[in-house]
Design a protein around this motif. Sequence first.
Motif, PDB file in Angstrom:
ATOM      1  N   TYR A 122       0.836  -1.205   0.000  1.00  0.00           N
ATOM      2  CA  TYR A 122       0.000   0.000   0.000  1.00  0.00           C
ATOM      3  C   TYR A 122       0.871   1.255   0.000  1.00  0.00           C
ATOM      4  CZ  TYR A 122      -4.724  -1.871   0.481  1.00  0.00           C
ATOM      5  OH  TYR A 122      -5.937  -2.458   0.229  1.00  0.00           O
ATOM      6  N   SER A 123       1.980   1.205   0.725  1.00  0.00           N
ATOM      7  CA  SER A 123       2.880   2.367   0.757  1.00  0.00           C
ATOM      8  C   SER A 123       3.425   2.664  -0.641  1.00  0.00           C
ATOM      9  CB  SER A 123       4.046   2.103   1.716  1.00  0.00           C
ATOM     10  OG  SER A 123       3.590   1.940   3.042  1.00  0.00           O
ATOM     11  N   PHE A 124       3.861   1.606  -1.340  1.00  0.00           N
ATOM     12  CA  PHE A 124       4.347   1.774  -2.707  1.00  0.00           C
ATOM     13  C   PHE A 124       3.256   2.348  -3.606  1.00  0.00           C
ATOM     14  CE2 PHE A 124       7.852  -1.213  -1.702  1.00  0.00           C
ATOM     15  CZ  PHE A 124       8.884  -0.538  -2.318  1.00  0.00           C
ATOM     16  N   MET A 125       2.050   1.839  -3.463  1.00  0.00           N
ATOM     17  CA  MET A 125       0.942   2.280  -4.321  1.00  0.00           C
ATOM     18  C   MET A 125       0.613   3.751  -4.085  1.00  0.00           C
ATOM     19  SD  MET A 125      -1.167  -1.229  -3.698  1.00  0.00           S
ATOM     20  CE  MET A 125      -2.787  -0.618  -4.089  1.00  0.00           C
ATOM     21  N   ILE A 126       0.536   4.138  -2.807  1.00  0.00           N
ATOM     22  CA  ILE A 126       0.219   5.535  -2.471  1.00  0.00           C
ATOM     23  C   ILE A 126       1.327   6.462  -2.952  1.00  0.00           C
ATOM     24  CG2 ILE A 126      -0.100   7.143  -0.546  1.00  0.00           C
ATOM     25  CD1 ILE A 126      -1.437   4.772   0.966  1.00  0.00           C
ATOM     26  N   PHE A 127       2.573   6.028  -2.700  1.00  0.00           N
ATOM     27  CA  PHE A 127       3.712   6.850  -3.110  1.00  0.00           C
ATOM     28  C   PHE A 127       3.746   6.993  -4.634  1.00  0.00           C
ATOM     29  CE2 PHE A 127       8.142   7.201  -4.501  1.00  0.00           C
ATOM     30  CZ  PHE A 127       8.534   8.341  -3.812  1.00  0.00           C
ATOM     31  N   GLY A 128       3.566   5.877  -5.352  1.00  0.00           N
ATOM     32  CA  GLY A 128       3.609   5.915  -6.808  1.00  0.00           C
ATOM     33  C   GLY A 128       2.516   6.792  -7.396  1.00  0.00           C
ATOM     34  N   ALA A 129       1.287   6.654  -6.876  1.00  0.00           N
ATOM     35  CA  ALA A 129       0.171   7.449  -7.385  1.00  0.00           C
ATOM     36  C   ALA A 129       0.383   8.937  -7.096  1.00  0.00           C
ATOM     37  CB  ALA A 129      -1.134   6.969  -6.760  1.00  0.00           C
ATOM     38  N   SER A 130       0.843   9.259  -5.885  1.00  0.00           N
ATOM     39  CA  SER A 130       1.067  10.669  -5.511  1.00  0.00           C
ATOM     40  C   SER A 130       2.175  11.294  -6.355  1.00  0.00           C
ATOM     41  CB  SER A 130       1.441  10.761  -4.029  1.00  0.00           C
ATOM     42  OG  SER A 130       0.384  10.290  -3.221  1.00  0.00           O
ATOM     43  N   LEU A 131       3.248  10.530  -6.576  1.00  0.00           N
ATOM     44  CA  LEU A 131       4.360  11.031  -7.382  1.00  0.00           C
ATOM     45  C   LEU A 131       3.896  11.334  -8.808  1.00  0.00           C
ATOM     46  CD1 LEU A 131       7.395  11.650  -7.531  1.00  0.00           C
ATOM     47  CD2 LEU A 131       7.781   9.249  -8.159  1.00  0.00           C
ATOM     48  N   HIS A 149      -6.354  14.508 -16.354  1.00  0.00           N
ATOM     49  CA  HIS A 149      -5.346  13.572 -16.846  1.00  0.00           C
ATOM     50  C   HIS A 149      -4.406  13.121 -15.732  1.00  0.00           C
ATOM     51  CE1 HIS A 149      -3.248  17.421 -16.887  1.00  0.00           C
ATOM     52  NE2 HIS A 149      -2.097  16.746 -16.989  1.00  0.00           N
ATOM     53  N   ALA A 150      -4.102  14.030 -14.793  1.00  0.00           N
ATOM     54  CA  ALA A 150      -3.217  13.684 -13.677  1.00  0.00           C
ATOM     55  C   ALA A 150      -3.877  12.657 -12.766  1.00  0.00           C
ATOM     56  CB  ALA A 150      -2.856  14.935 -12.882  1.00  0.00           C
ATOM     57  N   TYR A 151      -5.190  12.837 -12.519  1.00  0.00           N
ATOM     58  CA  TYR A 151      -5.932  11.867 -11.710  1.00  0.00           C
ATOM     59  C   TYR A 151      -5.923  10.494 -12.388  1.00  0.00           C
ATOM     60  CZ  TYR A 151      -7.902  15.735  -8.941  1.00  0.00           C
ATOM     61  OH  TYR A 151      -8.064  16.832  -8.122  1.00  0.00           O
ATOM     62  N   ILE A 152      -6.186  10.480 -13.682  1.00  0.00           N
ATOM     63  CA  ILE A 152      -6.292   9.207 -14.411  1.00  0.00           C
ATOM     64  C   ILE A 152      -4.960   8.467 -14.407  1.00  0.00           C
ATOM     65  CG2 ILE A 152      -6.670   8.189 -16.692  1.00  0.00           C
ATOM     66  CD1 ILE A 152      -8.699  10.445 -17.215  1.00  0.00           C
ATOM     67  N   ILE A 153      -3.856   9.196 -14.687  1.00  0.00           N
ATOM     68  CA  ILE A 153      -2.533   8.551 -14.685  1.00  0.00           C
ATOM     69  C   ILE A 153      -2.178   8.063 -13.283  1.00  0.00           C
ATOM     70  CG2 ILE A 153      -0.069   8.892 -15.099  1.00  0.00           C
ATOM     71  CD1 ILE A 153      -1.769   8.751 -17.625  1.00  0.00           C
ATOM     72  N   ALA A 154      -2.509   8.865 -12.265  1.00  0.00           N
ATOM     73  CA  ALA A 154      -2.225   8.451 -10.883  1.00  0.00           C
ATOM     74  C   ALA A 154      -2.980   7.177 -10.521  1.00  0.00           C
ATOM     75  CB  ALA A 154      -2.601   9.574  -9.920  1.00  0.00           C
ATOM     76  N   ALA A 156      -3.971   4.917 -12.650  1.00  0.00           N
ATOM     77  CA  ALA A 156      -3.354   3.829 -13.424  1.00  0.00           C
ATOM     78  C   ALA A 156      -2.075   3.338 -12.756  1.00  0.00           C
ATOM     79  CB  ALA A 156      -3.067   4.300 -14.845  1.00  0.00           C
ATOM     80  N   VAL A 157      -1.256   4.258 -12.272  1.00  0.00           N
ATOM     81  CA  VAL A 157      -0.019   3.883 -11.584  1.00  0.00           C
ATOM     82  C   VAL A 157      -0.326   3.089 -10.319  1.00  0.00           C
ATOM     83  CG1 VAL A 157       1.973   4.783 -10.300  1.00  0.00           C
ATOM     84  CG2 VAL A 157       1.343   5.791 -12.513  1.00  0.00           C
ATOM     85  N   TYR A 158      -1.310   3.557  -9.565  1.00  0.00           N
ATOM     86  CA  TYR A 158      -1.725   2.874  -8.336  1.00  0.00           C
ATOM     87  C   TYR A 158      -2.114   1.430  -8.663  1.00  0.00           C
ATOM     88  CZ  TYR A 158      -4.190   2.259  -3.848  1.00  0.00           C
ATOM     89  OH  TYR A 158      -4.599   1.827  -2.627  1.00  0.00           O
ATOM     90  N   PHE A 159      -2.906   1.269  -9.694  1.00  0.00           N
ATOM     91  CA  PHE A 159      -3.397  -0.044 -10.116  1.00  0.00           C
ATOM     92  C   PHE A 159      -2.251  -0.948 -10.580  1.00  0.00           C
ATOM     93  CE2 PHE A 159      -5.305  -2.412 -13.869  1.00  0.00           C
ATOM     94  CZ  PHE A 159      -5.814  -3.440 -13.097  1.00  0.00           C
TER      95      PHE A 159
END
Length: 618
Positions: A122-131, A149-154, A156-159
């Motif tokens: 979860y930490s990786f996912m939150i960090f990746g999406a926020s970055l 677009h920033a929300y959508i990419i974030a 996608a990264v989280y997923f």
Amino acid sequence: MGLAQKLLAQFRQPGFNYAAVIFICGICMFLTIDNSAFFSYSLTQWVTVYAMVAAVLILEHFMFQLPPEGNRQSMDSSVYLAAAFAYGASFSLVILVIASAILLIYKRDVVWWKHLLNFSIYSFMIFGASLAYHLLGGAVGPFDVHHLHAYIIALAVYFLVNVVLVGCYYYLLYKGKLYEIIKTILADAFFAYFSTLLLSLVLVILIIDSGLFGLFLLLAVGMLLSHGFRQLFLMYSQMSEKANTDQRTGLFSHSYFEEKLDEHIKRARTENKPMSLALLDLDDFKKYNDAFGHPQGDRLLGFFGQLVKAECEANQLFAARYGGEEFSIIMPGFHKDKAKEFIDGLRKKINDTPFDGVDVFPHGCISFSAGILEVNKESYDKSQLIDWADRALYVAKSKGKNTVFIHGDETHLPQSLEYDLKQIEQQIKIFISKDVYTFKHSKRVCSYAADMADRLQLHEEERRLLVLGALIHDIGKLEIPRDILNKKTKLTNEEWEMVKKHVVWGKEIVLVNEKYKDLVPLVELHHERYDGKGYPHGLKGEEIPRLARLLCIIDSFDAMTTERPYQETKSVPDALQELRRCSGTQFDPELVELFITYIETSVMAAHSEVAAAAQFEI
């Protein structure tokens, strides 16, 4: 000492080692984010934190199942993402820390390191999406449609971070192909993940505009969706279970048994663990059907199936209805003696269990006969295993029924070896007109095989397989044109490829007669090499059945020492030297030494005596 042993056992688990690496990396990444802000949180902010923690725990409670097996998902990701978008990554991580600590205390049935693995992922996912969100210009605060677009990419990264990290875990746990596992998660779980992540955007809008009431609304929607996914997965599981279950007995179906047998064979070979297979047949079931009718016979099958199921489930064994009144049991971790002990215990228990009308049976009780086969490195394929277990079942039936018999323990054959030899010899006599060499070659190889069977003290079933397999091993050459078989010059590449196909054609010919299908491994695999460079499958080492490895040596020796149309003849000493040279590459080193010893002590000694006698007469 006990604690040390437990820790050592856990370190041997690939999942534990993976969790340790991910946790260390997760902690390092966690520390790189400025988390000191929570010291200055206002009362309102702390209320929001704990409200979101409560939402996470409630949604965690409403967790639902997703493929692959054991992968569970909840809607809590919507809370973490919403917190990251509205208040920042550090705010979201504070919620994660508190929620993870509570779950660690509350869910003691889950191994502690799995909690740490979950926290790190979860930490990786939150960090990746926020970055990703900030790199694309997204700002913490209310929802801004200009940064869609920033929300959508974030999202996608989280997923994707989740899919990759979870996929790697299941790859280590269940092996297989990482690509296939990740593809399964993507295909089967995308809609659930997409719904979860979309809710995070809804929560951002609601919580900024309506505060905690907005969180309550989202929580209600999340619970309803979780319940819906639960029901869908339950429906899927029920349909899958129904398709894999025999409705009359409650055991698994024949098709599912075949599928699981492949898996268990592969696992037993990979992990080098014992495994046994048992086939059971209800004794005199037709008499019961004739006496009481098919409906009552069906009730007996159901009753018997439930008894078998209860005993097998208690011992973590796989039981299925094989067909009619036949049943099969896969016993991972069981040597043949342990398997016989279990099946005998089951047989005795069923003998002692009353049922209406059992007086019609010769034994006065429900009884069954069983054949057991221990799977080993000599096992060729699934159909061969079943055939051998069925042969053992046949012997059990022939011994008076209500008994258990292990394949390989035969003291006599139910079939006459001499009769089979005459039958097969009649079939290969066609070579006399087409290629007399192949006929004579097959007879000589059969003779060598019979001597080696005595030397190795093979039991009768193995002796039958080796001798008959040696006699019929080249039967596929009937399909090769006469001019190629008798060609005096070297074969072309195309002609050689045709000659190599004789093992496949031989298999097809042998399979025409059900009686001799157990000879297929020797017919098909006698040109496989110990180093894996043979044909037709390129099997290596002990992947090749032992008798096929022995036949390869005998076949090659005779080919070298007798006249052939496209190869020079070697003397017996030269042929033995060639066998030694190819030991460990073309031939099994242990078996080739046994064969060389046999040739040196028997064949060459006999030749020497004949030569000495001739000289004496002169």
